[in-house]
Design a protein around this motif. Structure first.
Motif, PDB file in Angstrom:
ATOM      1  N   LEU A  21      86.651  33.784  80.153  1.00  0.00           N
ATOM      2  CA  LEU A  21      85.420  33.882  79.380  1.00  0.00           C
ATOM      3  C   LEU A  21      85.766  33.704  77.915  1.00  0.00           C
ATOM      4  O   LEU A  21      86.735  34.285  77.422  1.00  0.00           O
ATOM      5  CB  LEU A  21      84.787  35.265  79.613  1.00  0.00           C
ATOM      6  N   GLY A  22      85.000  32.877  77.233  1.00  0.00           N
ATOM      7  CA  GLY A  22      85.253  32.666  75.815  1.00  0.00           C
ATOM      8  C   GLY A  22      84.169  31.823  75.190  1.00  0.00           C
ATOM      9  O   GLY A  22      83.351  31.217  75.884  1.00  0.00           O
ATOM     10  N   GLN A  23      84.154  31.782  73.882  1.00  0.00           N
ATOM     11  CA  GLN A  23      83.161  31.007  73.168  1.00  0.00           C
ATOM     12  C   GLN A  23      83.378  29.510  73.385  1.00  0.00           C
ATOM     13  O   GLN A  23      84.486  29.067  73.687  1.00  0.00           O
ATOM     14  CB  GLN A  23      83.222  31.325  71.681  1.00  0.00           C
ATOM     15  N   SER A  24      82.323  28.752  73.207  1.00  0.00           N
ATOM     16  CA  SER A  24      82.392  27.301  73.322  1.00  0.00           C
ATOM     17  C   SER A  24      83.431  26.757  72.346  1.00  0.00           C
ATOM     18  O   SER A  24      83.487  27.159  71.192  1.00  0.00           O
ATOM     19  CB  SER A  24      81.016  26.704  73.010  1.00  0.00           C
ATOM     20  N   GLY A  25      84.275  25.865  72.856  1.00  0.00           N
ATOM     21  CA  GLY A  25      85.287  25.244  72.010  1.00  0.00           C
ATOM     22  C   GLY A  25      86.551  26.054  71.822  1.00  0.00           C
ATOM     23  O   GLY A  25      87.424  25.675  71.043  1.00  0.00           O
ATOM     24  N   SER A  26      86.687  27.159  72.541  1.00  0.00           N
ATOM     25  CA  SER A  26      87.869  28.012  72.345  1.00  0.00           C
ATOM     26  C   SER A  26      89.073  27.586  73.185  1.00  0.00           C
ATOM     27  O   SER A  26      90.122  28.202  73.099  1.00  0.00           O
ATOM     28  CB  SER A  26      87.516  29.476  72.632  1.00  0.00           C
ATOM     29  N   GLY A  27      88.928  26.548  74.019  1.00  0.00           N
ATOM     30  CA  GLY A  27      90.075  26.022  74.763  1.00  0.00           C
ATOM     31  C   GLY A  27      90.166  26.468  76.205  1.00  0.00           C
ATOM     32  O   GLY A  27      91.212  26.313  76.833  1.00  0.00           O
ATOM     33  N   LYS A  28      89.092  27.002  76.766  1.00  0.00           N
ATOM     34  CA  LYS A  28      89.123  27.480  78.156  1.00  0.00           C
ATOM     35  C   LYS A  28      89.475  26.347  79.114  1.00  0.00           C
ATOM     36  O   LYS A  28      90.397  26.476  79.913  1.00  0.00           O
ATOM     37  CB  LYS A  28      87.769  28.082  78.543  1.00  0.00           C
ATOM     38  N   SER A  29      88.773  25.247  79.042  1.00  0.00           N
ATOM     39  CA  SER A  29      89.026  24.121  79.952  1.00  0.00           C
ATOM     40  C   SER A  29      90.287  23.362  79.581  1.00  0.00           C
ATOM     41  O   SER A  29      91.001  22.879  80.461  1.00  0.00           O
ATOM     42  CB  SER A  29      87.831  23.161  79.947  1.00  0.00           C
ATOM     43  N   THR A  30      90.575  23.249  78.313  1.00  0.00           N
ATOM     44  CA  THR A  30      91.769  22.527  77.877  1.00  0.00           C
ATOM     45  C   THR A  30      93.027  23.194  78.420  1.00  0.00           C
ATOM     46  O   THR A  30      94.011  22.536  78.725  1.00  0.00           O
ATOM     47  CB  THR A  30      91.813  22.442  76.342  1.00  0.00           C
ATOM     48  N   GLY A  31      93.009  24.491  78.584  1.00  0.00           N
ATOM     49  CA  GLY A  31      94.151  25.217  79.134  1.00  0.00           C
ATOM     50  C   GLY A  31      94.493  24.809  80.552  1.00  0.00           C
ATOM     51  O   GLY A  31      95.622  24.993  81.013  1.00  0.00           O
ATOM     52  N   LEU A  32      93.533  24.220  81.269  1.00  0.00           N
ATOM     53  CA  LEU A  32      93.782  23.760  82.635  1.00  0.00           C
ATOM     54  C   LEU A  32      94.788  22.616  82.681  1.00  0.00           C
ATOM     55  O   LEU A  32      95.423  22.383  83.697  1.00  0.00           O
ATOM     56  CB  LEU A  32      92.476  23.290  83.290  1.00  0.00           C
ATOM     57  N   ARG A  33      94.922  21.908  81.579  1.00  0.00           N
ATOM     58  CA  ARG A  33      95.825  20.758  81.519  1.00  0.00           C
ATOM     59  C   ARG A  33      97.249  21.133  81.923  1.00  0.00           C
ATOM     60  O   ARG A  33      97.994  20.333  82.461  1.00  0.00           O
ATOM     61  CB  ARG A  33      95.796  20.189  80.096  1.00  0.00           C
ATOM     62  N   ASN A  34      97.624  22.374  81.700  1.00  0.00           N
ATOM     63  CA  ASN A  34      98.981  22.827  81.992  1.00  0.00           C
ATOM     64  C   ASN A  34      99.160  23.348  83.409  1.00  0.00           C
ATOM     65  O   ASN A  34     100.268  23.745  83.777  1.00  0.00           O
ATOM     66  CB  ASN A  34      99.377  23.917  80.999  1.00  0.00           C
ATOM     67  N   LEU A  35      98.100  23.366  84.206  1.00  0.00           N
ATOM     68  CA  LEU A  35      98.178  23.868  85.573  1.00  0.00           C
ATOM     69  C   LEU A  35      98.281  22.709  86.563  1.00  0.00           C
ATOM     70  O   LEU A  35      97.791  21.609  86.314  1.00  0.00           O
ATOM     71  CB  LEU A  35      96.944  24.711  85.900  1.00  0.00           C
ATOM     72  N   ASN A  36      98.900  22.960  87.692  1.00  0.00           N
ATOM     73  CA  ASN A  36      99.045  21.967  88.751  1.00  0.00           C
ATOM     74  C   ASN A  36      97.805  22.021  89.641  1.00  0.00           C
ATOM     75  O   ASN A  36      97.596  23.010  90.343  1.00  0.00           O
ATOM     76  CB  ASN A  36     100.301  22.267  89.572  1.00  0.00           C
ATOM     77  N   PRO A  37      96.955  20.982  89.641  1.00  0.00           N
ATOM     78  CA  PRO A  37      95.721  21.019  90.420  1.00  0.00           C
ATOM     79  C   PRO A  37      95.933  21.126  91.928  1.00  0.00           C
ATOM     80  O   PRO A  37      95.012  21.501  92.644  1.00  0.00           O
ATOM     81  CB  PRO A  37      95.010  19.721  90.048  1.00  0.00           C
ATOM     82  N   ARG A  38      97.120  20.820  92.413  1.00  0.00           N
ATOM     83  CA  ARG A  38      97.385  20.965  93.853  1.00  0.00           C
ATOM     84  C   ARG A  38      97.623  22.425  94.223  1.00  0.00           C
ATOM     85  O   ARG A  38      97.624  22.782  95.387  1.00  0.00           O
ATOM     86  CB  ARG A  38      98.582  20.107  94.253  1.00  0.00           C
ATOM     87  N   ARG A  39      97.800  23.275  93.208  1.00  0.00           N
ATOM     88  CA  ARG A  39      98.090  24.686  93.467  1.00  0.00           C
ATOM     89  C   ARG A  39      96.998  25.618  92.970  1.00  0.00           C
ATOM     90  O   ARG A  39      97.122  26.827  93.073  1.00  0.00           O
ATOM     91  CB  ARG A  39      99.409  25.056  92.792  1.00  0.00           C
ATOM     92  N   VAL A  40      95.909  25.051  92.393  1.00  0.00           N
ATOM     93  CA  VAL A  40      94.852  25.860  91.780  1.00  0.00           C
ATOM     94  C   VAL A  40      93.491  25.361  92.252  1.00  0.00           C
ATOM     95  O   VAL A  40      93.297  24.170  92.460  1.00  0.00           O
ATOM     96  CB  VAL A  40      94.932  25.746  90.232  1.00  0.00           C
ATOM     97  N   LEU A  41      92.549  26.281  92.419  1.00  0.00           N
ATOM     98  CA  LEU A  41      91.167  25.929  92.719  1.00  0.00           C
ATOM     99  C   LEU A  41      90.317  26.329  91.525  1.00  0.00           C
ATOM    100  O   LEU A  41      90.296  27.499  91.134  1.00  0.00           O
ATOM    101  CB  LEU A  41      90.670  26.660  93.970  1.00  0.00           C
ATOM    102  N   LEU A  42      89.637  25.367  90.915  1.00  0.00           N
ATOM    103  CA  LEU A  42      88.730  25.606  89.798  1.00  0.00           C
ATOM    104  C   LEU A  42      87.313  25.651  90.344  1.00  0.00           C
ATOM    105  O   LEU A  42      86.888  24.741  91.054  1.00  0.00           O
ATOM    106  CB  LEU A  42      88.859  24.488  88.757  1.00  0.00           C
TER     107      LEU A  42
END
Length: 78
Positions: A8-29
């Motif tokens: 949870l965070g304000q718009s533009g605080s990097g919540k979605s951008t942080g996903l770039r560092n996760l492996n999508p084969r190991r995480v469910l968004l």
């Protein structure tokens, strides 16, 4: 059993951008509203009837979300 993480965070605080560092084969968004990720990556795929092994579930249906949380073994980001 999976580990659920609620971000949870304000718009533009990097919540979605942080996903770039996760492996999508190991995480469910889980997204309640379909929204493109702020970076390019062919590895992040939406879950569809044709692609049930994707890494992004778009749903605002509580029963569907709970069912997916209970079925997956991957860490979950909501």
């Amino acid at each position: 059993m999976s580990t659920s993480i609620f971000i949870l965070g304000q718009s533009g605080s990097g919540k979605s951008t942080g996903l770039r560092n996760l492996n999508p084969r190991r995480v469910l968004l889980i997204q309640s509203i379909r929204k493109p990720l702020p970076f390019r990556s062919a590895d992040w795929q939406y879950i569809t009837a044709e692609n049930p092994n994707g890494s992004i579930l778009v749903s605002d249906n509580a029963q569907e979300i709970i069912a997916n949380i209970n079925e997956t073994k991957r860490p979950i980001i909501i």
